[in-house]
Design a protein around this motif. Sequence first.
Motif, PDB file in Angstrom:
ATOM      1  N   GLU A  78      -2.490  -8.359  -6.625  1.00 34.89           N
ATOM      2  CA  GLU A  78      -1.792  -9.062  -7.694  1.00 34.89           C
ATOM      3  C   GLU A  78      -1.282  -8.093  -8.766  1.00 34.89           C
ATOM      4  O   GLU A  78      -0.177  -8.248  -9.284  1.00 34.89           O
ATOM      5  N   ARG A  81       1.691  -6.074  -7.451  1.00 37.29           N
ATOM      6  CA  ARG A  81       2.879  -6.941  -7.445  1.00 37.29           C
ATOM      7  C   ARG A  81       3.402  -7.196  -8.857  1.00 37.29           C
ATOM      8  O   ARG A  81       4.616  -7.227  -9.082  1.00 37.29           O
ATOM      9  N   LEU A 110       1.438  -3.818   1.005  1.00 37.34           N
ATOM     10  CA  LEU A 110       1.991  -3.205  -0.199  1.00 37.34           C
ATOM     11  C   LEU A 110       2.906  -2.014   0.067  1.00 37.34           C
ATOM     12  O   LEU A 110       3.402  -1.402  -0.888  1.00 37.34           O
ATOM     13  N   LEU A 113       6.154  -1.718  -1.861  1.00 34.87           N
ATOM     14  CA  LEU A 113       6.089  -1.680  -3.318  1.00 34.87           C
ATOM     15  C   LEU A 113       5.781  -0.281  -3.862  1.00 34.87           C
ATOM     16  O   LEU A 113       5.804  -0.079  -5.077  1.00 34.87           O
TER      17      LEU A 113
END
Length: 195
Positions: A78, A81, A110, A113
């Motif tokens: 979380e 993100r 992930l 990201l």
Amino acid sequence: VDSEPLHHRALLAGTARFGVDLSDLPEEAFRGVHMGDVWKILRPRLPENLVETEWLDAINDHYVAHRRELVAVPQAVETVRAFAARRLQQVCVSNSARVIVEANLDALGLSSLMDFSISLDDVMAGKPDPFPYAEACRRLGLRPAEVLAVEDSFTGATSALAAGLHCAGLGLEMSEASGRMRRIEALGELMRFVP
């Protein structure tokens, strides 16, 4: 990711392929220690004719095959993100081999990201040496004082601080006279450090 339990199981399973039982080792025996140093420490217990790369491949094979067993540190996914939504640059700096770093990022979903990652394969010296974090800053085009490292090991925090970064230590008790070290109890607390 809380990779230490899987790292430990992979170490035991990979080494068992060569007839060596390491079940006497505590689970946290090598937390944050890169595998080159683990090899040096365990060398007296391993067969004389065993080659380091063969041993590492056996351990890494087990780890990658079992990557779906990895458990994210609470609030990790979380938080990453949320940082991505704020368009913050994020880098994974690890003492693990490239194949392990990629397995971890894949297991958590992930990979996309991260701007890039730095593994033990990419550096001249691993943590606690400052080089991995200094290289990350160089590649980001940022001064170390502009970067926050998030660490869960003394080895990693030592590396980040020696490179001149700020450091948030998850559950770490470390004193740092310069004020660049902050202890956090949960990754969600990181949001207070960013604009």
